[in-house]
Design an enzyme around this catalytic site. Structure first.
Site, PDB file in Angstrom:
ATOM      1  N   SER A 106       0.829  -1.213   0.000  1.00  0.00           N
ATOM      2  CA  SER A 106       0.000   0.000   0.000  1.00  0.00           C
ATOM      3  C   SER A 106       0.859   1.258   0.000  1.00  0.00           C
ATOM      4  CB  SER A 106      -0.895  -0.001   1.243  1.00  0.00           C
ATOM      5  OG  SER A 106      -1.458   1.281   1.390  1.00  0.00           O
ATOM      6  N   HIS A 114      -1.352  -1.138  -4.264  1.00  0.00           N
ATOM      7  CA  HIS A 114      -2.601  -0.724  -3.617  1.00  0.00           C
ATOM      8  C   HIS A 114      -2.560   0.778  -3.364  1.00  0.00           C
ATOM      9  CE1 HIS A 114      -6.214  -1.643  -1.255  1.00  0.00           C
ATOM     10  NE2 HIS A 114      -5.780  -0.779  -0.359  1.00  0.00           N
ATOM     11  N   ASP A 156      -4.692   3.935  -1.814  1.00  0.00           N
ATOM     12  CA  ASP A 156      -5.778   4.274  -0.889  1.00  0.00           C
ATOM     13  C   ASP A 156      -6.212   5.725  -1.048  1.00  0.00           C
ATOM     14  OD1 ASP A 156      -6.125   1.885   0.763  1.00  0.00           O
ATOM     15  OD2 ASP A 156      -4.061   2.249   1.391  1.00  0.00           O
ATOM     16  N   MET A 212      -8.714   8.644   0.251  1.00  0.00           N
ATOM     17  CA  MET A 212      -9.563   9.005   1.405  1.00  0.00           C
ATOM     18  C   MET A 212     -10.028  10.441   1.264  1.00  0.00           C
ATOM     19  SD  MET A 212      -7.256   7.476   4.467  1.00  0.00           S
ATOM     20  CE  MET A 212      -6.510   5.841   4.375  1.00  0.00           C
ATOM     21  N   HIS A 230      -8.420   1.737  -4.014  1.00  0.00           N
ATOM     22  CA  HIS A 230      -9.360   1.512  -2.911  1.00  0.00           C
ATOM     23  C   HIS A 230      -9.965   2.864  -2.564  1.00  0.00           C
ATOM     24  CE1 HIS A 230      -9.759   0.180   1.623  1.00  0.00           C
ATOM     25  NE2 HIS A 230     -10.925   0.419   1.054  1.00  0.00           N
ATOM     26  N   MET A 252     -12.016   5.082  -0.446  1.00  0.00           N
ATOM     27  CA  MET A 252     -12.667   5.301   0.858  1.00  0.00           C
ATOM     28  C   MET A 252     -13.289   6.685   0.809  1.00  0.00           C
ATOM     29  SD  MET A 252      -9.734   3.550   3.170  1.00  0.00           S
ATOM     30  CE  MET A 252      -8.532   3.667   1.853  1.00  0.00           C
ATOM     31  N   MET A 283     -11.959  -5.383   5.212  1.00  0.00           N
ATOM     32  CA  MET A 283     -11.125  -4.501   6.028  1.00  0.00           C
ATOM     33  C   MET A 283     -10.821  -5.198   7.353  1.00  0.00           C
ATOM     34  SD  MET A 283     -10.497  -1.645   4.379  1.00  0.00           S
ATOM     35  CE  MET A 283      -9.493  -1.085   5.745  1.00  0.00           C
ATOM     36  N   ASP A 327      -7.165  -6.174   3.977  1.00  0.00           N
ATOM     37  CA  ASP A 327      -6.517  -4.867   4.043  1.00  0.00           C
ATOM     38  C   ASP A 327      -6.506  -4.339   5.478  1.00  0.00           C
ATOM     39  OD1 ASP A 327      -5.464  -2.414   3.468  1.00  0.00           O
ATOM     40  OD2 ASP A 327      -7.164  -1.704   2.285  1.00  0.00           O
TER      41      ASP A 327
HETATM   42  C1  DX5 Z   1      -6.452   1.705   5.649  1.00  0.00           C
HETATM   43  C2  DX5 Z   1      -6.031   1.419   4.211  1.00  0.00           C
HETATM   44  C3  DX5 Z   1      -4.982   0.387   4.111  1.00  0.00           C
HETATM   45  C4  DX5 Z   1      -3.670   0.752   4.755  1.00  0.00           C
HETATM   46  C5  DX5 Z   1      -3.045  -0.520   5.233  1.00  0.00           C
HETATM   47  O1  DX5 Z   1      -7.606   2.465   5.658  1.00  0.00           O
HETATM   48  O2  DX5 Z   1      -7.129   0.966   3.435  1.00  0.00           O
HETATM   49  O3  DX5 Z   1      -4.752  -0.004   2.750  1.00  0.00           O
HETATM   50  O4  DX5 Z   1      -2.789   1.402   3.892  1.00  0.00           O
HETATM   51  O5  DX5 Z   1      -1.915  -0.188   5.958  1.00  0.00           O
HETATM   52  P1  DX5 Z   1      -1.322  -1.140   7.086  1.00  0.00           P
HETATM   53  O6  DX5 Z   1      -0.867  -2.407   6.385  1.00  0.00           O
HETATM   54  O7  DX5 Z   1      -0.216  -0.336   7.656  1.00  0.00           O
HETATM   55  O8  DX5 Z   1      -2.421  -1.436   8.075  1.00  0.00           O
HETATM   56 ZN    ZN Z   2      -6.668   0.056   1.388  1.00  0.00          ZN
END
Ligand code: DX5
Ligand code: ZN
Length: 237
Positions: A13, A38, A40, A42, A71, A73, A142, A180
């Site tokens: 990620s 990956h 992310d 947000m 991903h 969010m 998750m 994840d």
């Molecule tokens: C959290 C993200 C994850 C995050 C995982 O909301 O969706 O993808 O980057 O990171 P680690 O492996 O550090 O929990």
């Molecule tokens: Zn993620």
């Protein structure tokens, strides 16, 4: 459970990467055991944090050698699907909790030519996917509450993955199960035993003193060893 298995896909990620050096990070991952990258996104509304979005994805995609697993969010992801595809997404995962019209959103992602994923927060039961499972390419479970990297893995995820594996078999779905949050060397094996196909890892991979390339190679070797043991013991086919 006797479904055919293999070593899972690994998806580091970017949230945990050195964000001041994304070109270098992407290039070193290109030489690693990563199968997907990956990414992310947000929005500060669906989750209490803001990360990065379209221009950063475009920049990463210029150097990426592996498919980029986006991903989302974010609230109302339906407005941004084409833009994320155009910026370089190979798969797009939206949250069940953010999509009242989930079926429509999934069809839109597929029409764009992307792999379609649905993510479930820790408190959202897998049974809610029963009527859409067959349409999905990925179900992202998750294993922490979304919004931040570096959180502790929620142990109930193992049971949830096993339930989801059964639901996918029952509904004839060939969706991949992606995990994840808080994934590391200790829980990766049990996750795969429970039915996981894709493991996302952020802090575990990027914070290791050996760096992501060595850490991903170690994780891959560890999982390949467990797979050989499981096959030899007749637990996996
Ligand atoms: C959290 C993200 C994850 C995050 C995982 O909301 O969706 O993808 O980057 O990171 P680690 O492996 O550090 O929990
Ligand atoms: Zn993620």
């Amino acid at each position: 459970m006797n479904a055919p298995r293999r070593t899972p896909l690994l998806a580091p990620s970017f949230l945990a990467a050195d964000l001041a050096n994304l070109q270098a990070e992407t290039e070193r991952l290109a030489t690693s055991a990563a199968d997907w990258l990956h990414f992310d996104v947000m929005d500060g509304r669906f989750v209490p944090n803001i990360s990065f979005g379209l221009p950063v994805l475009q920049a990463v995609a210029r150097y990426a050698k592996q498919p980029i697993d986006v991903h989302l969010m974010i609230e109302e992801p339906q407005h941004y699907l084409a833009a994320f595809r155009d910026a370089g997404a190979s798969s797009i995962t939206v949250h069940y909790e953010a999509c009242p019209d989930l079926h429509r959103v999934v069809q839109q992602i597929k029409q764009l030519g992307c792999r379609a994923g649905v993510a479930l927060n820790p408190a959202t039961p897998v049974s809610l996917l029963e009527d859409i499972a067959a349409d999905l390419d990925v179900v992202l479970v998750m294993s922490v509450n979304p919004g931040f990297g570096g959180q502790a893995f929620i142990p109930n995820t193992l049971k949830k993955v096993a339930k989801l594996r059964e639901l996918l078999l029952d509904t004839g779905s060939d969706a991949l199960i992606e995990i994840d949050g808080g994934v590391n060397m200790d829980n990766a094996g049990p996750l795969v035993e429970a039915g996981a196909d894709v493991l996302v890892a952020g802090n575990f991979v990027f914070s290791a003193p050996e760096g992501p390339v060595v850490t991903l190679a170690r994780l891959r070797d560890h999982l390949a060893g467990l797979e050989m043991e499981a096959v030899a013991a007749g637990r996996w086919q």
